[in-house]
Design a protein around this motif. Sequence first.
Motif, PDB file in Angstrom:
ATOM      1  N   ASN A  35      67.500   6.021 -24.719  1.00 13.24           N
ATOM      2  CA  ASN A  35      68.104   7.067 -25.545  1.00 13.24           C
ATOM      3  C   ASN A  35      67.501   8.429 -25.208  1.00 13.24           C
ATOM      4  N   GLU A  36      68.186   9.470 -25.654  1.00 13.48           N
ATOM      5  CA  GLU A  36      67.693  10.826 -25.404  1.00 13.48           C
ATOM      6  C   GLU A  36      67.026  11.439 -26.625  1.00 13.48           C
ATOM      7  N   ARG A  37      67.066  10.747 -27.751  1.00 16.21           N
ATOM      8  CA  ARG A  37      66.436  11.240 -28.982  1.00 16.21           C
ATOM      9  C   ARG A  37      65.597  10.117 -29.593  1.00 16.21           C
ATOM     10  N   TYR A  38      64.375  10.447 -29.988  1.00 15.21           N
ATOM     11  CA  TYR A  38      63.493   9.452 -30.584  1.00 15.21           C
ATOM     12  C   TYR A  38      62.706  10.048 -31.742  1.00 15.21           C
ATOM     13  N   ARG A  39      62.608   9.258 -32.800  1.00 12.29           N
ATOM     14  CA  ARG A  39      61.685   9.588 -33.882  1.00 12.29           C
ATOM     15  C   ARG A  39      60.288   9.110 -33.510  1.00 12.29           C
ATOM     16  N   LEU A  40      59.293   9.634 -34.176  1.00 18.45           N
ATOM     17  CA  LEU A  40      57.907   9.316 -33.844  1.00 18.45           C
ATOM     18  C   LEU A  40      57.628   7.819 -33.951  1.00 18.45           C
ATOM     19  N   ASP A  41      58.162   7.162 -34.981  1.00 19.96           N
ATOM     20  CA  ASP A  41      57.853   5.748 -35.203  1.00 19.96           C
ATOM     21  C   ASP A  41      58.530   4.822 -34.201  1.00 19.96           C
ATOM     22  N   LEU A  42      59.436   5.360 -33.375  1.00 18.89           N
ATOM     23  CA  LEU A  42      60.114   4.529 -32.384  1.00 18.89           C
ATOM     24  C   LEU A  42      59.569   4.726 -30.966  1.00 18.89           C
ATOM     25  N   ILE A  43      58.652   5.673 -30.793  1.00 19.09           N
ATOM     26  CA  ILE A  43      58.052   5.853 -29.471  1.00 19.09           C
ATOM     27  C   ILE A  43      57.149   4.674 -29.138  1.00 19.09           C
ATOM     28  N   LEU A  44      56.328   4.285 -30.089  1.00 21.30           N
ATOM     29  CA  LEU A  44      55.517   3.065 -29.993  1.00 21.30           C
ATOM     30  C   LEU A  44      55.705   2.281 -31.288  1.00 21.30           C
ATOM     31  N   PRO A  45      56.775   1.528 -31.426  1.00 21.72           N
ATOM     32  CA  PRO A  45      57.042   0.810 -32.682  1.00 21.72           C
ATOM     33  C   PRO A  45      55.972  -0.229 -32.980  1.00 21.72           C
ATOM     34  N   GLN A  46      55.782  -0.521 -34.241  1.00 20.40           N
ATOM     35  CA  GLN A  46      54.769  -1.486 -34.657  1.00 20.40           C
ATOM     36  C   GLN A  46      55.176  -2.919 -34.335  1.00 20.40           C
ATOM     37  N   ASN A  47      56.466  -3.187 -34.382  1.00 25.80           N
ATOM     38  CA  ASN A  47      56.968  -4.534 -34.088  1.00 25.80           C
ATOM     39  C   ASN A  47      57.047  -4.719 -32.581  1.00 25.80           C
ATOM     40  N   LYS A  48      56.333  -5.714 -32.065  1.00 21.22           N
ATOM     41  CA  LYS A  48      56.280  -5.918 -30.606  1.00 21.22           C
ATOM     42  C   LYS A  48      57.626  -6.325 -30.024  1.00 21.22           C
ATOM     43  N   HIS A  49      58.556  -6.771 -30.883  1.00 20.73           N
ATOM     44  CA  HIS A  49      59.874  -7.165 -30.402  1.00 20.73           C
ATOM     45  C   HIS A  49      60.840  -5.989 -30.352  1.00 20.73           C
ATOM     46  N   GLU A  50      60.368  -4.798 -30.679  1.00 18.29           N
ATOM     47  CA  GLU A  50      61.198  -3.610 -30.599  1.00 18.29           C
ATOM     48  C   GLU A  50      60.894  -2.849 -29.305  1.00 18.29           C
ATOM     49  N   PHE A  51      61.897  -2.202 -28.785  1.00 17.79           N
ATOM     50  CA  PHE A  51      61.759  -1.486 -27.529  1.00 17.79           C
ATOM     51  C   PHE A  51      60.889  -0.239 -27.687  1.00 17.79           C
ATOM     52  N   SER A  52      60.017  -0.003 -26.708  1.00 18.68           N
ATOM     53  CA  SER A  52      59.190   1.203 -26.681  1.00 18.68           C
ATOM     54  C   SER A  52      59.528   1.999 -25.426  1.00 18.68           C
ATOM     55  N   PRO A  53      60.102   3.190 -25.559  1.00 18.64           N
ATOM     56  CA  PRO A  53      60.422   3.983 -24.364  1.00 18.64           C
ATOM     57  C   PRO A  53      59.180   4.381 -23.582  1.00 18.64           C
ATOM     58  N   LEU A  54      58.070   4.637 -24.280  1.00 22.24           N
ATOM     59  CA  LEU A  54      56.849   5.025 -23.582  1.00 22.24           C
ATOM     60  C   LEU A  54      56.296   3.867 -22.765  1.00 22.24           C
ATOM     61  N   ASN A  55      56.286   2.664 -23.329  1.00 26.39           N
ATOM     62  CA  ASN A  55      55.805   1.500 -22.580  1.00 26.39           C
ATOM     63  C   ASN A  55      56.692   1.210 -21.374  1.00 26.39           C
ATOM     64  N   ALA A  56      58.011   1.304 -21.564  1.00 25.73           N
ATOM     65  CA  ALA A  56      58.939   1.017 -20.465  1.00 25.73           C
ATOM     66  C   ALA A  56      58.767   2.033 -19.340  1.00 25.73           C
ATOM     67  N   LEU A  57      58.661   3.304 -19.697  1.00 27.34           N
ATOM     68  CA  LEU A  57      58.509   4.339 -18.681  1.00 27.34           C
ATOM     69  C   LEU A  57      57.188   4.190 -17.938  1.00 27.34           C
ATOM     70  N   THR A  58      56.110   3.910 -18.682  1.00 27.01           N
ATOM     71  CA  THR A  58      54.793   3.753 -18.066  1.00 27.01           C
ATOM     72  C   THR A  58      54.768   2.548 -17.133  1.00 27.01           C
ATOM     73  N   ALA A  59      55.363   1.436 -17.572  1.00 32.56           N
ATOM     74  CA  ALA A  59      55.403   0.232 -16.739  1.00 32.56           C
ATOM     75  C   ALA A  59      56.200   0.478 -15.462  1.00 32.56           C
ATOM     76  N   ALA A  60      57.350   1.148 -15.597  1.00 30.47           N
ATOM     77  CA  ALA A  60      58.180   1.422 -14.419  1.00 30.47           C
ATOM     78  C   ALA A  60      57.455   2.333 -13.439  1.00 30.47           C
ATOM     79  N   TYR A  61      56.791   3.364 -13.945  1.00 33.27           N
ATOM     80  CA  TYR A  61      56.033   4.259 -13.066  1.00 33.27           C
ATOM     81  C   TYR A  61      54.906   3.500 -12.366  1.00 33.27           C
ATOM     82  N   SER A  62      54.243   2.632 -13.108  1.00 31.28           N
ATOM     83  CA  SER A  62      53.129   1.870 -12.523  1.00 31.28           C
ATOM     84  C   SER A  62      53.617   0.972 -11.395  1.00 31.28           C
ATOM     85  N   ILE A  63      54.724   0.265 -11.641  1.00 30.29           N
ATOM     86  CA  ILE A  63      55.286  -0.607 -10.604  1.00 30.29           C
ATOM     87  C   ILE A  63      55.701   0.219  -9.391  1.00 30.29           C
TER      88      ILE A  63
END
Length: 311
Positions: A52-80
Motif C-alpha cells: 500500500n501507499e498509505r500506512y498508519r503507525l500501528d501497521l508499519i510493525l503490527p503486533q500480530n505476527k500474522h499481519e503483514f509488515s511493510p518494513l519487514n518485507a522491504l528490509t527482507a527484500a533489500y537484504s536478499i
Amino acid sequence: MPTWLALVLPLVADVKVVVSESPVPPFLSGADFEETVLLDGTHQAIRSLVKNERYRLDLILPQNKHEFSPLNALTAAYSIHLEVNRKKDGNPDWGKLTALANDLETNPLYVFHYLAKWLRKQDKIDIVPVSKIKLYQQFYYCFDNEGKNMTKLQELTNLYRKFYRAKNSKANAILKPIDEASNVIIKADKVLAYDAESLIEIVSARLATLMNNVRRRTAEGKPTLAFVDGKWKRALTPEEERQAVKDFATFFVEEIFINQFKGDRSRLVGTQLNLIRNTCEYLYRLANDEEKQQYKEDEPEDLPESDNNHD
C-alpha cells in the motif's frame, strides 16, 4: 532508501512522513492526511513489496505476527537483493530489484530460490550453512505471514523423512523421494485417465522399489534410523514403512499434484516444482541439524548387515 526511511522514522520520532519525487510538497502539513506514512508515486517494485501507499503507525510493525509488515518485507527484500545481486565490485545493481520483487509477489517460496542462487556465487562453500537457512526462513515469513505453503512443505518433508534419509549432503540425494514421485507421474501412460487413488498406488510402488534397492545398496540413500537406548536402530517395521510410503504418496498426489498443480503434469518439470524442491531441501537440512543437536552424533551410514534385512 527514502521508502525504507519513511517506514523507520515514525518508529523512532513523533513525525509523519511523505515520500515524493515532486519538488512541490503534496501537503502543507501532517494535518492534511490521517496516515503516518504516505508514499507518493513509488516505483512498481517498491509498491509490490510494501503493498500500500498509505500506512498508519500501528501497521508499519503490527503486533500480530500474522499481519503483514511493510518494513519487514522491504528490509527482507533489500537484504536478499544485496546478498544475491550485488556485483563483485560492490555495485548494488538495484535494477535487478524489480525481478526479485515480482518473484516474491508471485510466490514467497522464491526466497529459497534466491538462497540457492546465493550459494552458487560462493567460492569456498558447497552447502548453505544452517544459520543462513534459518535467516532466509525468517525472510520467507515476511512475505507469507501465515506460512501456509511452508507448513505444507514441512509436512511433505517430514513424511518422507520417516522412511528415507540421504547418505550425503547433495541436493539430489536429499530430494530423492520427491524426484521419484514426480518422475513416475510424468511418465505414467497419458492415454489412461488415472484417478488420484491409482496415482497414489503408482507412486507408492515406485518408492517401495526405491527402498528395496536402498537396502540392497543398489540405490543411493538409507532407511530412516532411530536413536533408542543410546543406539541407532531400525526406525520402522516393514508394515510401518509401507504405511509411511503410502502416507507420503497420498500427500504428494493429493496436496501437491492435484490441489496445488491442478493435475497439470507439465508443472512437475517447471519452476513451481523447483521452488518446492529448494524449500524441501533446506527444511530437510534444518531437521537434520535439529537431530544432531538433540543426539549429539550423526546417523551411521548404515546398520550392521545383521540388522539390514527388511524384506
